[in-house]
Design a protein around this motif. Structure first.
Motif, PDB file in Angstrom:
ATOM      1  N   UNK A 289       0.900  -1.201  -0.039  1.00 45.17           N
ATOM      2  CA  UNK A 289       0.105   0.185   0.061  1.00 45.17           C
ATOM      3  C   UNK A 289       0.913   1.340  -0.005  1.00 45.17           C
ATOM      4  N   UNK A 290       1.914   1.233   0.683  1.00 44.27           N
ATOM      5  CA  UNK A 290       2.938   2.411   0.629  1.00 44.27           C
ATOM      6  C   UNK A 290       3.384   2.626  -0.788  1.00 44.27           C
ATOM      7  N   UNK A 291       3.725   1.730  -1.483  1.00 51.02           N
ATOM      8  CA  UNK A 291       3.995   2.143  -2.954  1.00 51.02           C
ATOM      9  C   UNK A 291       2.647   2.491  -3.803  1.00 51.02           C
ATOM     10  N   UNK A 292       1.414   1.939  -3.420  1.00 52.56           N
ATOM     11  CA  UNK A 292       0.392   2.552  -4.222  1.00 52.56           C
ATOM     12  C   UNK A 292       0.086   3.979  -3.781  1.00 52.56           C
ATOM     13  N   UNK A 293       0.271   4.703  -2.345  1.00 53.15           N
ATOM     14  CA  UNK A 293      -0.122   5.955  -2.084  1.00 53.15           C
ATOM     15  C   UNK A 293       0.812   6.932  -2.652  1.00 53.15           C
ATOM     16  N   UNK A 294       2.177   6.517  -2.512  1.00 50.54           N
ATOM     17  CA  UNK A 294       3.192   7.226  -3.023  1.00 50.54           C
ATOM     18  C   UNK A 294       3.167   7.402  -4.711  1.00 50.54           C
ATOM     19  N   UNK A 295       2.717   6.457  -5.411  1.00 52.23           N
ATOM     20  CA  UNK A 295       2.672   6.514  -6.657  1.00 52.23           C
ATOM     21  C   UNK A 295       1.469   7.524  -7.035  1.00 52.23           C
ATOM     22  N   UNK A 444       4.738   0.213 -11.319  1.00 54.31           N
ATOM     23  CA  UNK A 444       5.566  -0.232 -12.685  1.00 54.31           C
ATOM     24  C   UNK A 444       4.784   0.268 -13.777  1.00 54.31           C
ATOM     25  N   UNK A 445       3.456   0.480 -13.979  1.00 53.68           N
ATOM     26  CA  UNK A 445       2.798   1.135 -14.929  1.00 53.68           C
ATOM     27  C   UNK A 445       2.747   2.760 -15.050  1.00 53.68           C
ATOM     28  N   UNK A 502      -3.670  -6.105 -14.925  1.00 58.97           N
ATOM     29  CA  UNK A 502      -4.316  -6.166 -16.198  1.00 58.97           C
ATOM     30  C   UNK A 502      -4.295  -4.683 -16.888  1.00 58.97           C
ATOM     31  N   UNK A 503      -4.330  -3.867 -15.945  1.00 58.23           N
ATOM     32  CA  UNK A 503      -4.335  -2.417 -16.668  1.00 58.23           C
ATOM     33  C   UNK A 503      -2.987  -2.165 -17.253  1.00 58.23           C
ATOM     34  N   UNK A 504      -1.825  -2.713 -16.728  1.00 61.11           N
ATOM     35  CA  UNK A 504      -0.663  -2.345 -17.069  1.00 61.11           C
ATOM     36  C   UNK A 504      -0.086  -3.050 -18.441  1.00 61.11           C
ATOM     37  N   UNK A 505      -0.783  -4.239 -18.594  1.00 61.51           N
ATOM     38  CA  UNK A 505      -0.645  -5.255 -19.596  1.00 61.51           C
ATOM     39  C   UNK A 505      -1.686  -6.539 -19.675  1.00 61.51           C
ATOM     40  N   UNK A 632      -1.714   7.654 -22.722  1.00 61.69           N
ATOM     41  CA  UNK A 632      -2.480   8.814 -22.527  1.00 61.69           C
ATOM     42  C   UNK A 632      -3.695   8.522 -21.600  1.00 61.69           C
ATOM     43  N   UNK A 633      -4.504   7.464 -21.517  1.00 64.66           N
ATOM     44  CA  UNK A 633      -5.412   7.080 -20.492  1.00 64.66           C
ATOM     45  C   UNK A 633      -4.936   7.417 -19.119  1.00 64.66           C
ATOM     46  N   UNK A 634      -3.755   6.879 -18.807  1.00 65.88           N
ATOM     47  CA  UNK A 634      -3.084   6.428 -17.660  1.00 65.88           C
ATOM     48  C   UNK A 634      -2.166   7.521 -17.127  1.00 65.88           C
ATOM     49  N   UNK A 635      -1.967   8.718 -17.877  1.00 67.73           N
ATOM     50  CA  UNK A 635      -1.251   9.881 -17.408  1.00 67.73           C
ATOM     51  C   UNK A 635      -1.970  10.814 -16.382  1.00 67.73           C
ATOM     52  N   UNK A 636      -1.453  10.867 -15.213  1.00 68.91           N
ATOM     53  CA  UNK A 636      -2.275  11.592 -14.143  1.00 68.91           C
ATOM     54  C   UNK A 636      -2.841  11.006 -13.151  1.00 68.91           C
ATOM     55  N   UNK A 637      -3.867  11.577 -12.393  1.00 73.48           N
ATOM     56  CA  UNK A 637      -4.769  10.940 -11.305  1.00 73.48           C
ATOM     57  C   UNK A 637      -6.101  10.546 -11.739  1.00 73.48           C
ATOM     58  N   UNK A 638      -6.282   9.466 -12.097  1.00 68.31           N
ATOM     59  CA  UNK A 638      -7.750   9.266 -12.355  1.00 68.31           C
ATOM     60  C   UNK A 638      -8.373   8.047 -11.688  1.00 68.31           C
TER      61      UNK A 638
END
Length: 691
Positions: A289-295, A444-445, A502-505, A632-638
């Motif tokens: 979860x730390x990886x998630x929130x800092x990402x 990674x994504x 799956x959203x990464x590949x 393009x879809x995954x650039x930024x916080x969505x």
């Protein structure tokens, strides 16, 4: 904890848990939790001494050394009790039940080591505590004196115990009855505002975080603040305070001793309010979860600090926590050579000998190596003066400061690597792997790091190959042995992780695996009458109660993660059964949510997406083309966006995905909830819609 070989091995020698194996050569006749052992206690009419802990637990080691290694105390235990050791990481079901029993009996929270005495007839707890010393200390009785009093009470006051057991059983039943039902509940988004208010009221504006010492990260609070910021991201209602609280806390933790400044990764919690001195164990379930929130923080505000923390933590995970087989190990101990924190702390002279006059002053000023040690005559590193302020102090340019600091950190890290490492618990837990797979996949994504994605994929492949057996998950693996029926968290966390990866590949077999996990959740864990999910499966060993946990604890709520992941999978596939199960879960938890909204961060994510379904973007076409559109879809916080790039080679897609057919090099299908736009094949139109 070093094993003692003065005694022949007890029954724990055959267990896979490193924690249980640590106790295998003690003079105590320890047993694992097994039906035959419980039957023996009943047949011999001996109370059960149940001791629950885990391998990285400092006070578990202390009590083991002080009490369980003592031959006189062991003799008392062996004569009067059936002694059962449980690893709470392998048996979280037992831990949840008997921690709750401790709270009922003592009217205060428990912890580890958990020491509970059970009636052998019905297995209800009749006395409970945590750590006990060998001699009276800190207001606690000596453990051997306590044992004698327990034996006497058990033998002389059976009627009293029976009466108390009835009350405890009734308390368990009332808690279960009051835990809520989905019937007649009307959902609203008001708990989202309530949680935001509660988190703000508890915020530490000086040091960050949301509690006094001991201070835990509470990452679900930070996640909620990010979502609240996103939901109000309009000129007239922008909640800037929510964002600033979250980012301020993340920066404070990153600068503090909670973070391993040389090796990466976060410790369990801080013993002080300033995040300076941690409890030195490192847990896999924190760092995913730390990886998630800092990402996510970097997605919102591209601060180099956040990227560095993610990168160093991911490198630590791959270097020290990933097995050659692919799965992630569980924990690193707080102790090294029997001393807490010894691996991580420094002697000033040692650093002066290691670093020359160009490097030591910068390093010492940066990390607070001053006159007064901050941890038991040693220094634990934390950032006191940021690198940009060192330039003025030492009249150096920024590049020189950065180069020298990085070189000094490298030398210190290499020197530290020569020390005796803390113990590592090398069992591989399915649930905790799910949390780390999600963290590595999202990082990674976001940062386009194929190595991190490969790490996540290797862990998932290991679970599918080793811990997925006859259509069911197993909970734990070590030394070639996978065993124990999996729990709610195993299925929920892994399902959520797969949807992130799956959203990464795209991999078709992983989508199929996700569907199989979802089906087991519905078939084996769902409470069909009241909604929500039990922590144990329908065919699990019968225990004295069967909880449906709704609140977040050290890990997110399994019910919350299950509802969130099932709903997302339901939208992807057009599978209403998943959507309905998710909504029933939120409704079943509604009473609990309204009692204390901020303690239900995971369920609030599901509630938010029940109110505003996620935006679904499915890209089909040639792999090179769809990857550009996906970026393009995954650039930024969505946070409300699901973007899958499915290559034209993928065939026989399940459910609703089968309707998204290939049309030329690339085509985008964009849906919001149950409404879809016409297919988009023009890049300019796509970028206009997907802003």
């Amino acid at each position: 904890m070093a094993q003692s070989h003065r005694h022949s091995a007890n029954a724990l020698i055959h267990e896979t848990s490193p924690y249980l194996q640590q106790h295998a050569y003690q003079p105590v006749d320890w047993f694992p939790w097994q039906e035959s052992v419980l039957a023996r206690a009943k047949a011999e009419d001996k109370p059960i001494l149940l001791s629950i802990g885990y391998s990285a637990c400092h006070w578990c080691h202390v009590m083991a050394h002080e009490c369980f290694d003592d031959p006189e105390i062991a003799a008392l235990m062996n004569a009067h009790f059936i002694n059962i050791k449980v690893d709470r990481e392998e048996r979280p079901d037992l831990d949840k039940i008997y921690q709750l029993g401790h709270q009922m009996l003592t009217q205060r929270p428990g912890g580890w080591p958990l020491t509970v005495f059970l009636d052998p007839i019905d297995l209800y707890p009749f006395f409970a505590g945590t750590y006990f010393p060998p001699k009276p200390r800190h207001g606690l009785p000596a453990f051997n004196d306590l044992l004698l009093k327990i034996v006497d009470f058990y033998q002389q006051h059976r009627d009293q115990i029976k009466e108390q057991n009835y009350l405890v059983a009734d308390a368990y039943r009332r808690l279960d009855r009051n835990s809520g039902s989905h019937e007649g509940v009307n959902l609203s988004t008001e708990p989202l505002n309530e949680a935001r208010q509660q988190i703000g009221q508890n915020f530490d504006a000086t040091h960050g975080g949301f509690t006094p010492a001991p201070k835990f990260p509470h990452l679900t609070h930070i996640e909620r603040l990010f979502r609240h910021y996103y939901a109000t991201k309009k000129p007239d209602s922008y909640d800037e305070t929510a964002l600033s609280m979250a980012l301020f806390t993340l920066r404070k933790m990153a600068f503090g001793g909670l973070y391993d400044q040389l090796g990466g990764g976060f410790f369990r919690y801080s013993v002080d309010e300033e995040w300076l001195i941690p409890h030195f164990e490192k847990m896999l379930y924190d760092n995913g979860p730390f990886l998630c929130v800092y990402t996510e923080a970097w997605q919102i505000q591209a601060d180099a600090l956040f990227q560095r923390i993610v990168s160093e933590t991911a490198q630590w995970v791959m270097r020290e926590m990933q097995s050659p087989e692919g799965g992630y190990y569980s924990t690193l101990d707080a102790d090294s050579e029997g001393v807490e924190g010894k691996f991580y702390v420094w002697d000033r002279q040692e650093l002066q000998n290691l670093l020359d006059k160009d490097h030591f002053p910068l390093f010492a000023t940066h990390f607070g190596i001053g006159k007064i040690p901050n941890f038991e005559e040693h220094w634990h590193l934390h950032i006191v003066l940021e690198a940009e302020f060192l330039t003025e102090k030492y009249k150096l340019d920024g590049d020189t400061v950065s180069t020298r600091l990085n070189h000094a950190k490298k030398l210190a890290f290499e020197k530290r690597q020569q020390r005796i490492f803390p113990g590592r618990d090398e069992k591989i837990l399915t649930a905790w792997n799910g949390l780390m797979i999600k963290g590595m996949a999202l990082a990674g994504q976001t940062f386009a790091q194929k190595e991190w994605l490969l790490s996540a994929q290797n862990a998932l492949d290991f679970i599918r190959q080793t811990l997925w057996h006859n259509g069911r998950l197993l909970a734990t693996y070590k030394d070639g042995k996978a065993h124990l029926n999996a729990y709610l968290d195993d299925y929920a966390f892994l399902l959520d992780a797969i949807l992130t990866l799956l959203q990464a590949r795209w991999r078709s077999e992983e989508m199929q695996f996700a569907i199989e996990l979802a089906e087991v959740l519905l078939a084996q864990f769902e409470d069909k009458k009241r909604g929500g999910f039990f922590f144990t499966a329908h065919d699990h060993e019968a225990l004295i109660t069967r909880p449906r946990p709704f609140t977040d604890e050290a890990t997110p709520s399994g019910n919350g993660v299950a509802a969130y992941a099932l709903a997302r999978l339901g939208h992807l596939l057009g599978e209403t059964r998943y959507l309905q199960a998710a909504e029933r879960t939120i409704k079943a938890a509604w009473l609990s949510i309204n009692q204390f909204a901020s303690a239900h961060g995971s369920l609030l994510l599901a509630l938010e997406e029940d109110a505003i379904p996620p935006q679904l973007i499915v890209l089909r076409g040639k792999i090179e083309s769809i990857q550009v559109w996906q970026q393009h879809c995954q650039t930024g916080f969505h946070p409300h966006r699901l973007c899958l790039a499915i290559p034209d080679s993928a065939q026989d897609l399940p459910g609703h995905l089968a309707e998204f057919t290939v049309q030329g090099d690339v085509v985008a299908y964009i849906c919001q909830g149950f409404h879809c736009l016409p297919p988009v094949r023009d890049w300019a139109e796509f970028t206009r819609i997907v802003a």
